[in-house]
Scaffold this motif. Structure first.
Motif, PDB file in Angstrom:
ATOM      1  N   THR A 117     -31.975  24.122  10.461  1.00 45.04           N
ATOM      2  CA  THR A 117     -31.721  25.358   9.740  1.00 45.04           C
ATOM      3  C   THR A 117     -32.983  26.158   9.490  1.00 45.04           C
ATOM      4  N   ALA A 118     -34.146  25.528   9.598  1.00 44.04           N
ATOM      5  CA  ALA A 118     -35.396  26.218   9.281  1.00 44.04           C
ATOM      6  C   ALA A 118     -35.602  27.451  10.142  1.00 44.04           C
ATOM      7  N   ILE A 146     -25.398  34.548  -1.941  1.00 44.32           N
ATOM      8  CA  ILE A 146     -25.444  33.925  -0.617  1.00 44.32           C
ATOM      9  C   ILE A 146     -26.878  33.858  -0.112  1.00 44.32           C
ATOM     10  N   ALA A 147     -27.606  34.967  -0.264  1.00 42.87           N
ATOM     11  CA  ALA A 147     -28.993  35.017   0.213  1.00 42.87           C
ATOM     12  C   ALA A 147     -29.856  33.965  -0.478  1.00 42.87           C
ATOM     13  N   GLU A 148     -29.743  33.865  -1.787  1.00 43.70           N
ATOM     14  CA  GLU A 148     -30.566  32.914  -2.538  1.00 43.70           C
ATOM     15  C   GLU A 148     -30.225  31.471  -2.173  1.00 43.70           C
ATOM     16  N   VAL A 156     -19.888  29.722   2.047  1.00 42.35           N
ATOM     17  CA  VAL A 156     -20.426  30.351   3.256  1.00 42.35           C
ATOM     18  C   VAL A 156     -21.372  29.394   3.978  1.00 42.35           C
ATOM     19  N   HIS A 157     -22.167  28.656   3.214  1.00 42.32           N
ATOM     20  CA  HIS A 157     -23.082  27.693   3.829  1.00 42.32           C
ATOM     21  C   HIS A 157     -22.307  26.604   4.575  1.00 42.32           C
ATOM     22  N   LYS A 158     -21.200  26.158   3.991  1.00 41.66           N
ATOM     23  CA  LYS A 158     -20.371  25.155   4.666  1.00 41.66           C
ATOM     24  C   LYS A 158     -19.835  25.692   5.987  1.00 41.66           C
TER      25      LYS A 158
END
Length: 272
Positions: A5-6, A23-25, A227-229
């Motif tokens: 993910t980096a 979401i951004a944070e 969203v990350h999921k």
């Protein structure tokens, strides 16, 4: 996973506040390289991620913002179409120009951002586009019909887009949130409750109910985690819904109940 993910570059429209900011944070904390957008980036000086100037209703700013991110990061792996605007009012009394503004922001805007990033994603042989829609986009809600229509249009367009993009390794999905505690109510267009209007009483009471739902809504961090999921999912679904149990169940009811029965439930819900 952290190494994976980096290097992921994420562009999030409407990231200066609310769901976009959350979401951004969250993605920033997971080592994604995040770029947010705002019509007025100077207002986001306290943010931990850069804000790029972008107004989704102006194509030239979309093109410029995408070019800026590509120049800075070399690519865009993930686009999150979050920028949107609320609109309420009796459809009969809502000015044409306000209806057009809502569709320019909620539908044509995201569409034009997608068009701007697709060539770059094809160059990289892949990408993910997440369109933030609304549970309201699954049904015509009283005094929120224009908002429902604009979000519903994006839902359907995503369905078609997914099939057109399948040969390019570019994935697309919708995420429909219910009510979350954000400042959307303050920023949306309200048709005024006119004293002489035949809609005065029902619209006024429905508006109070809508505002109460937003005030009592969930924490935007829930959306950020969801969203990350999705980003970590190998093959995202066509549609996702995020909200309380009854909000999500309302979509199931619409699918299984006769139209008039469902309509009567909405009328009862809004005390109309």
């Amino acid at each position: 996973m952290e190494k994976q993910t980096a290097s992921k570059v994420v562009l999030i429209t409407g990231a200066s506040s609310g769901i976009g900011k959350a979401i951004a944070e969250h993605l920033l904390s997971k080592n994604y390289k995040v770029f947010g957008t705002s019509r007025n980036p100077s207002k986001g000086t306290s943010l931990n991620f850069p804000l790029v100037t972008l107004d989704v209703t102006k194509k030239e700013t979309i093109k410029s913002a995408v070019s800026e991110v590509i120049s800075e990061a070399g690519k865009i792996d993930i686009l999150i179409n979050n920028a949107g605007v609320g609109i309420t009012g009796p459809i009969e009394e809502t000015p044409d120009e306000e209806i057009k503004k809502a569709f320019d922001t909620n539908y044509f805007g995201p569409l034009n951002v997608i068009k701007a990033v697709l060539p770059e994603m094809r160059k990289n042989n892949g990408g993910l586009i997440i369109n933030i829609t609304s549970i309201a986009g699954y049904m015509g809600l009283p005094y929120r019909g224009i908002y429902s229509a604009s979000k519903g249009a994006l839902e359907l367009t995503t369905e078609a887009f997914r099939m057109e993009l399948k040969d390019f390794n570019i994935q697309m999905t919708n995420v429909a949130p219910g009510d979350f505690a954000t400042n959307i109510a303050a920023g949306r267009y309200h048709s005024p409750v006119l004293e002489e209007s035949p809609y005065r009483e029902p619209y006024g009471s429905t508006l109070n109910i809508m505002n109460q739902h937003v005030d009592e809504g969930g924490n935007p961090k829930i959306m950020a985690e969801y969203v990350h999921k999705i980003i970590k999912t190998k093959n995202p679904k066509v549609h996702y819904k995020v909200g309380d149990r009854m909000q999500k169940f309302s979509i199931v009811l619409k699918r299984i109940l006769p139209d008039k029965l469902y309509e009567s439930l909405l009328l009862k819900h809004y005390k109309l």
